[in-house]
Enzyme design. Structure first.
Site, PDB file in Angstrom:
ATOM      1  N   LEU A   1       0.808  -1.223   0.000  1.00 29.20           N
ATOM      2  CA  LEU A   1       0.000   0.000   0.000  1.00 29.20           C
ATOM      3  C   LEU A   1       0.839   1.270   0.000  1.00 29.20           C
ATOM      4  O   LEU A   1       0.401   2.311  -0.497  1.00 29.20           O
ATOM      5  CB  LEU A   1      -0.927   0.021   1.216  1.00 29.20           C
ATOM      6  CG  LEU A   1      -2.021  -1.059   1.258  1.00 29.20           C
ATOM      7  CD1 LEU A   1      -2.783  -0.977   2.573  1.00 29.20           C
ATOM      8  CD2 LEU A   1      -2.967  -0.913   0.076  1.00 29.20           C
ATOM      9  N   GLY A   2       2.027   1.217   0.600  1.00 26.38           N
ATOM     10  CA  GLY A   2       2.822   2.439   0.666  1.00 26.38           C
ATOM     11  C   GLY A   2       4.068   2.252   1.515  1.00 26.38           C
ATOM     12  O   GLY A   2       4.372   1.161   1.994  1.00 26.38           O
TER      13      GLY A   2
ATOM     14  N   SER B   1       8.329   3.093   8.150  1.00 26.12           N
ATOM     15  CA  SER B   1       7.605   1.828   7.975  1.00 26.12           C
ATOM     16  C   SER B   1       7.248   1.598   6.514  1.00 26.12           C
ATOM     17  O   SER B   1       7.355   2.504   5.680  1.00 26.12           O
ATOM     18  CB  SER B   1       6.315   1.832   8.803  1.00 26.12           C
ATOM     19  OG  SER B   1       5.438   2.835   8.330  1.00 26.12           O
ATOM     20  N   THR B   2       6.808   0.376   6.234  1.00 26.64           N
ATOM     21  CA  THR B   2       6.111   0.079   4.984  1.00 26.64           C
ATOM     22  C   THR B   2       4.715  -0.407   5.354  1.00 26.64           C
ATOM     23  O   THR B   2       4.493  -0.938   6.448  1.00 26.64           O
ATOM     24  CB  THR B   2       6.838  -0.998   4.161  1.00 26.64           C
ATOM     25  OG1 THR B   2       7.080  -2.144   4.987  1.00 26.64           O
ATOM     26  CG2 THR B   2       8.147  -0.470   3.600  1.00 26.64           C
TER      27      THR B   2
ATOM     28  N   ASP C   1      -1.087  16.574  15.955  1.00 26.49           N
ATOM     29  CA  ASP C   1      -0.557  16.574  14.588  1.00 26.49           C
ATOM     30  C   ASP C   1      -1.686  16.443  13.565  1.00 26.49           C
ATOM     31  O   ASP C   1      -1.577  15.691  12.604  1.00 26.49           O
ATOM     32  CB  ASP C   1       0.459  15.435  14.435  1.00 26.49           C
ATOM     33  CG  ASP C   1       1.298  15.566  13.159  1.00 26.49           C
ATOM     34  OD1 ASP C   1       1.263  16.633  12.533  1.00 26.49           O
ATOM     35  OD2 ASP C   1       1.967  14.573  12.795  1.00 26.49           O
TER      36      ASP C   1
END
Length: 399
Positions: free
Chosen positions: A58-59, A64-65, A179
């Site tokens: 997904l990304g 992270s992945t 955030d």
């Protein structure tokens, strides 16, 4: 009702995909300071914790992945985030556990919590894995697809109202996000069958990848456009507590004045973030530039705030010794940066007539020096600008 029988792991194709040139950098390899050994070498088809089978990428990011996986036990799809070595998401797990135990609230379903976490051991050490509900693209990604890179008014109103309801749930349970931005709010998926389609696409048309000796670097598979309910994500910087908090938070140009001036802060920093984010979505530009010679500059930032909000009240100036660098005790600006000649009304270019008046009134409620003068998330959710589609008999009446 009997529980579903566990699925057998699927065998994903080992051929039939485009092999990318090994010498060209792709995906996470293009990030500055990328070190391959810090990333777990995920393979599509790999099963984690005995039940989560990876079906697509997904990304990726610096920490992270992210992967789409199917839970072989309950057959549902989830997002699996595999942290790089040394990345400890203990705060996000702790905040998620706290919120998951809180009473039911409509906004609870609009906050992305960690549903499961575990560790895996890779060739170079341990990695923490997090499981979430799968969601669509972020507000930023969606906005960038639009012709003028601006949200239509009805989508702004619906999305921000629901985001505020999610924030109300967090704030009522003593959690400050710190955030809030268009990067950290994701659209929900209205049709979950798209995940099954992604899995089938990976079987019949496997994604292009680089095949290296120790890993594959896959292209991320784009999610289709979806504008389901917005969900606040990324609780990594969230704070839990009922009193005033201290410390530097918020991304540079989005910082609230009390943060810039080293004051104690509370949940009203999230309300400030809503104002700066809404401006981004509506006007396709930042409310504050806050830079001098391309470098973030507090004095420039505060001068811009004075131009849009007027001088700070004395009550505010007494809360931090740092204020004396920029104002005298009567609130007169003494910084070296001139106050820009601008107003919110001059800057606002998207709306006209009543829409402009409603939008500016909404922003003026948020852009207050004294945090306690800003509305709560719940109060702001019922602002006339956000309620317009329901209150205006001439509108389409849908949210």
């Amino acid at each position: 009702m009997a529980s579903a029988q566990p699925l057998r792991p699927r065998q994903f194709p080992a051929s039939g995909f485009v092999k990318l040139d090994p010498s060209e950098k792709v995906e996470e390899e293009e990030l500055p300071f990328y070190v391959a050994e810090r990333y777990y070498p995920v393979y599509i088809g790999e099963v984690f914790a005995g039940r989560y089978q990876v079906v697509s990428k997904l990304g990726y990011g610096t920490t992270s992945t992210a992967w789409l996986c199917r839970n072989l036990q309950d057959h549902s799809f989830y997002t699996l985030k595999i942290c790089v070595q040394g990345q400890q998401p203990s705060n996000e797990i702790r905040v998620s556990e706290h919120l998951s135990k809180c009473s039911e609230h409509f906004g609870k379903n609009l906050v992305r919590l960690v549903l499961d976490s575990f560790e895996v051991v890779g060739p170079h050490g341990k990695h923490t894995c997090l499981i979430y509900q799968p969601l669509g693209m972020s507000f930023t990604e969606f906005r960038d697809l639009l012709p003028e890179k601006k949200f239509p008014k009805d989508l702004v109103q619906r999305s921000i109202q629901l985001t505020l309801i999610a924030l109300a749930f967090m704030h009522e349970n003593n959690v400050i996000h710190t955030d809030i931005s268009s990067n950290n709010i994701l659209f929900g998926i209205e049709d979950p069958s798209i995940f099954s389609q992604i899995e089938e696409d990976e079987m019949t048309r496997p994604i292009a990848r680089k095949v290296l000796d120790d890993r594959h670097i896959y292209f991320s598979r784009p999610l289709p456009v979806s504008t389901g309910l917005p969900v606040i994500s990324d609780l990594g910087e969230a704070r839990v507590g009922s009193g005033k908090q201290r410390g530097d938070i918020m991304p540079g140009i989005y910082r609230a004045p009390e943060v810039i001036l080293d004051m104690g802060w509370d949940s009203k920093v999230d309300i400030w973030s809503i104002g700066t984010m809404v401006w981004d979505l509506v006007e396709s530009s930042h409310l504050f530039f806050a830079k001098k010679d391309h470098v973030l500059d507090d004095e420039q930032h505060l001068a811009e705030m004075v131009s849009l909000m007027g001088p700070p009240p004395q009550d505010f100036l007494k809360r931090s010794g740092k204020c004396q660098q920029f104002w005298d005790m009567q609130g007169n600006w003494k910084g070296s940066v001139p106050i820009p000649e601008q107003t919110l009304a001059m800057r606002e270019r998207q709306y006209s007539g009543e829409d402009t008046a409603l939008f500016l009134t909404f922003l003026q409620k948020i852009l207050r020096w004294l945090p306690d003068e800003r509305p709560t998330a719940e109060e702001l959710a019922y602002d006339d600008f956000l309620m317009q589609p329901l209150l205006d008999p001439g509108s389409k009446g849908h949210m």
